[in-house]
Design an enzyme around this catalytic site. Structure first.
Site, PDB file in Angstrom:
ATOM      1  N   GLU A  60       0.809  -1.205   0.000  1.00 18.36           N
ATOM      2  CA  GLU A  60       0.000   0.000   0.000  1.00 18.36           C
ATOM      3  C   GLU A  60       0.849   1.265   0.000  1.00 18.36           C
ATOM      4  O   GLU A  60       0.476   2.281  -0.577  1.00 18.36           O
ATOM      5  CB  GLU A  60      -0.935   0.036   1.222  1.00 18.36           C
TER       6      GLU A  60
ATOM      7  N   ASP B 155      13.541  21.090 -32.887  1.00 15.19           N
ATOM      8  CA  ASP B 155      13.790  19.999 -31.946  1.00 15.19           C
ATOM      9  C   ASP B 155      12.498  19.411 -31.371  1.00 15.19           C
ATOM     10  O   ASP B 155      12.517  18.321 -30.802  1.00 15.19           O
ATOM     11  CB  ASP B 155      14.647  20.495 -30.773  1.00 15.19           C
TER      12      ASP B 155
ATOM     13  N   ASP C 294      21.617  18.897 -28.941  1.00 21.37           N
ATOM     14  CA  ASP C 294      21.930  19.945 -29.896  1.00 21.37           C
ATOM     15  C   ASP C 294      23.283  20.545 -29.520  1.00 21.37           C
ATOM     16  O   ASP C 294      23.739  20.406 -28.382  1.00 21.37           O
ATOM     17  CB  ASP C 294      20.835  21.010 -29.857  1.00 21.37           C
TER      18      ASP C 294
END
Length: 893
Positions: free
Chosen positions: A288, A633, A330
């Site tokens: 739980e 992108d 990039d």
């Protein structure tokens, strides 16, 4: 005029104006603009439908574990165990509230980040210049652009004077594109449409007049945004593990229910009592606390990452970073500073200089043969720097105040030349004042040069700068073999090379252009510039490598430049390849799969190819993180397992597509986020181990007791107390454990690894029997000594709690001793242990609770013996860890 699709770049200027029913000088009337705005809508992108708080809250219930808890609660209510059912539902609700609140907090952080000032644009309305909001620009408007302006709509260039536009956010190309006013071939790629400007880019030099051809979703930025929306978001490894784990628990819980009933009936226990115990055991099997613990663990990770300048949009993305095996990043602005800097100069006579310093601060020494030299002592170098200043449209503004920074204005390449000259002692303002420009040939993309004519003390002089091979052709009277070789060597070092020359006896002729110079130019030298990497990137790449993560550069630059920078940063290893968009297009999927492990640089790829790259890695079972800041992108950010957008330079589209936003645009922050993700996942695994080992011990104790003919060692309410209180105060606090320090020296988390991994099962193999032996042994020993059953159950119930307290210390590390991990490092856990002890004292000695849970007071001697017996699980696990450490050292030797 209908807004049908045109190959605008292939048309001549008049055809474009006619198609748009516009006029270059008059523009549109105010009435025409308003009518077009009503017809086509505002020049904005449609915002994605925002989820309401209620939908976010309901979404927290979408988990197999939660479904199982609902089912168990329903059974509890059906069997008239109302209190038990209520407790379970309360746990589920609290878990969902925490998750919804955390996601809401992350969204508010993103909203605060995304608030931008309203953009404006200068347009021609009824022959008069007007300033309007960008959202009110329509197709057919005449835009007036100059250096520093943001381009708010796609347009066709009608006139340009040295107009250069930075398109890195759209195409990934770090060098500004100089615009022309003539048609280009219809098949030209987006980055080669030099007669077009696009929304989301910025003017860095010159000025121009543009007719708007597309607004809103019809812009290139809109096309890419639609592509990003079509990319299906991937399920995170954590989500997949929870779903798989939940299915296992469902089957195990059903089997346990039947087994307990069968054994109990065989032992002659009443069905009513058996159902009560069986239900309690099913509840005991369901962890739980796991949903709450996972949410808290992820929330803690989010808060830690926020302190490290990262905003998390999707909670589970924190853990996904820990499983990352490939980072597609990039280059421009992410690995580099997006600041051009002159670093190397070769004079026409062969003498070369290294120039120190980075950025726009005009400070840095000149070195020749590793010796500091004074630039003023080389007349040819001074002449070269004069030419760099005069054949230049950029400016460098001084700092404002003591804490200010130098402010560039213009093309970064030209700004770098100004900084270079100032490092050599020249004053650009004075130099331009005494050598006024009389004429110019703006940069010509076809000629790849620009020239300016000045009146100097030596008479009329023309200075030329441009691509080396183009300038060499104007200096045919000199032998340039050595300089050509030097230019190639500089390019291989990731430098952008410019050649600088002067002409002293021929002026500028606007009609003949550069042809007027023939071969009369005199070469002054070569200037090499680079966009310097961020100082912390190389170390961050090394940390990635050590952590088993492969960084891959995806750039808009030329592949040779990208490979050189990737090699410098350690992204590319010896023998690695660089592939550009054309080569990638020629590769079939099987060919790409075979070569992809050796490709470290993907250069000049379009948005669809970025999606293909991410997909290729994912097909090889990689967990891909994609970093980026530009519109181009966005689709790959959405497709990646976790997209990471830049907060400073990132476009709104990129941020919307990403799951994590880095506020400082720092690649090193991404590596820190990966480390935090690993900490989160390790803490979740600690929690899973603790919950399952203790739950398995409870079930095993019951089964052994029943099979040996003894009454149940625990009552149902005592089991529920153990699960929902004693474990509850430890489970959530265990996920607060700080890093152990070796997170980035381990391999990435296996994306296919189940939540209950082989290592966890092996550790449970030692933990569970130790707790069972302690508990069952105590129960049998005390029962055989005719101790009353209620007392034995109280002692056994308490002993199991003590086992759990010792076991939580075991779970803090796989190999490190519990005695070497400072208890005070996790004050939450220590507080939980103290609270657990206090609650156990209450349930035994406080009469109201004792009556509910059927306990009796214990004397101090028995409590001491119980503590000693409960420590067995600690010593067994300490022995296992000792052996594991010895074997680990032997394997490394």
């Amino acid at each position: 005029m209908d807004r049908e699709t045109h190959l605008w770049h292939a048309l001549d200027r008049q055809a474009v104006l006619d198609a748009l029913s516009s006029h270059e000088i008059d523009g549109l009337t105010t009435e025409e603009a308003q009518e077009r705005l009503r017809r086509w809508g505002a020049n904005t992108l449609e915002e994605g439908k925002r989820r309401s708080w209620a939908s976010v809250f309901i979404g927290q219930f979408a988990s197999p574990l939660i479904y199982l808890l609902f089912a168990v609660a329903a059974v509890a209510f059906a069997m008239k165990h109302t209190n038990d059912g209520i407790v379970i539902l309360v746990v589920v609700t609290v878990n969902s509230l925490i998750g919804a609140l955390q996601e809401g907090r992350a969204q508010r952080s993103l909203d605060a980040l995304s608030r931008l000032a309203v953009q404006t644009a200068r347009v021609v309305r009824g022959r008069n210049e007007a300033l309007v909001e960008a959202s009110d620009v329509v197709a057919g408007d005449i835009l007036l652009l100059e250096a520093g302006d943001a381009v708010v709509a796609d347009g066709y260039v009608l006139s340009a004077h040295a107009l250069a536009v930075a398109e890195a956010a759209l195409t990934g190309e770090s060098v500004p594109v100089h615009k022309v006013c003539q048609p280009v071939p219809g098949e030209a790629a987006l980055g080669d449409r030099t007669n077009m400007v696009f929304a989301g880019t910025n003017v860095v030099a010159g000025r121009g007049r543009v007719v708007v051809v597309a607004t809103g979703a019809a812009r290139e930025i809109g096309h890419i945004a639609q592509l990003a929306q079509q990319a299906k978001a991937s399920q995170t490894p954590l989500e997949a593990r929870i779903a798989q784990f939940g299915r296992y628990i469902i089957w195990a819980a059903g089997a346990m229910f039947v087994l307990v009933i069968a054994i109990g009936l065989a032992r002659g226990i009443s069905l009513g009592e058996l159902v009560m115990v069986a239900i309690s055991q099913v509840v005991g099997m369901v962890p739980e606390g796991l949903p709450v613990a996972m949410t808290v663990a992820l929330s803690v990770g989010v808060q830690r990452m926020a302190r490290r300048k990262a905003v998390v949009r999707r909670l589970s993305a924190v853990e996904t970073l820990g499983a990352t095996t490939v980072i597609c990043t990039d280059k421009t602005g992410t690995l580099t500073k997006n600041e051009m800097t002159v670093t190397h100069v070769v004079m026409a006579g062969g003498r070369s200089y290294e120039v120190a310093g980075t950025g726009y601060e005009p400070r840095g020494a000149f070195k020749h043969d590793d010796q500091d030299v004074a630039a003023a002592n080389d007349d040819l170098l001074i002449e070269l720097m004069r030419a760099c200043v005069l054949c230049n449209d950029a400016k460098l503004l001084p700092p404002e105040g003591e804490a200010g920074a130098w402010k560039p204005l213009g093309d970064p390449t030209e700004v770098a030349l100004i900084v270079f000259a100032m490092k050599g002692g020249l004053n650009p303002a004075e130099l331009r004042e005494h050598n006024r420009r009389e004429a110019e040939l703006p940069f010509d993309a076809a000629a790849r040069m620009m020239a300016t004519q000045h009146k100097t003390e030596q008479g009329v002089q023309v200075f030329i700068k441009g691509a080396p091979e183009a300038v060499f052709d104007l200096c045919a009277g000199q032998d340039h073999a050595a300089l050509k070789q030097a230019a190639e060597q500089m390019a291989a070092r990731a430098l952008r090379v410019l050649a600088v020359a002067k002409v002293t006896d021929v002026g500028i002729d606007q009609t003949t252009g550069f042809r007027a110079f023939g071969s009369s130019a005199t070469l002054l030298g070569l200037v090499g510039q680079m966009d310097p990497p961020r100082s912390e990137v190389k170390d961050a790449v090394m940390r990635c490598r050590a952590a088993g993560i492969r960084p891959v550069m995806v750039t808009g630059d030329h592949k040779a430049t990208g490979l050189a920078i990737a090699t410098t940063l350690g992204i590319a290893a010896p023998g690695d390849e660089a592939v550009d968009g054309r080569e990638l297009a020629s590769l079939s999927d099987p060919e790409l799969a075979r070569r992809i492990d050796k490709i470290s640089v993907f250069a000049r790829v379009d948005p669809a190819q970025k999606l293909r790259i991410v997909g290729a890695y994912q097909k090889q079972n990689h967990v891909v993180a994609m970093t980026g800041d530009g519109v181009n992108d966005a689709p790959a950010l959405m497709k990646a397992n976790v997209g990471v957008a830049m907060g400073i330079t990132g476009t709104a589209v990129a941020k919307e597509a990403a799951k994590i936003i880095i506020l400082d645009d720092n690649f090193a922050t991404i590596v820190a986020a990966v480390e935090e993700g690993r900490v989160v996942y390790r803490n979740i695994k600690k929690t899973v181990l603790h919950l399952l080992s203790t739950s398995a011990a409870e079930v095993s104790v019951l089964m052994v007791g029943l099979m040996l003919g003894y009454p149940p060692p625990f009552l149902a309410v005592q089991i529920l107390w153990n699960n929902l209180v004693t474990e509850g105060v430890l489970t959530v606090n265990l996920v607060m454990d700080p890093p152990e320090g070796d997170e980035m020296s381990r391999p990435p988390i296996d994306a296919n690894e189940p939540l209950l991994s082989r290592l966890l099962r092996r550790r449970m193999f030692f933990m569970v029997p130790a707790m069972v032996v302690s508990t069952v042994g105590w129960f049998i020993w005390r029962s055989q000594h005719n101790v009353p059953l209620q007392v034995v159950r109280t002692e056994t119930f308490t002993l199991l709690a003590v086992c759990e307290w010792f076991n939580v210390l075991n779970c803090r590390s796989e190999t490190k001793s519990a005695f070497t991990l400072s208890a005070l490092q996790n004050r939450w856990l220590m507080g939980g242990l103290l609270l657990g002890n206090a609650l156990q004292v209450l349930v035994i000695y406080w009469q109201p609770l004792a009556q509910v849970f059927h306990t009796v007071p214990l004397d101090a001697k028995q409590v001491l013996f119980i503590g000693v017996a409960g420590s067995l699980v600690l010593w067994v696990e300490e022995a296992r860890k000792f052996i594991a450490r010895r074997l680990g050292r032997a394997a490394q030797a």
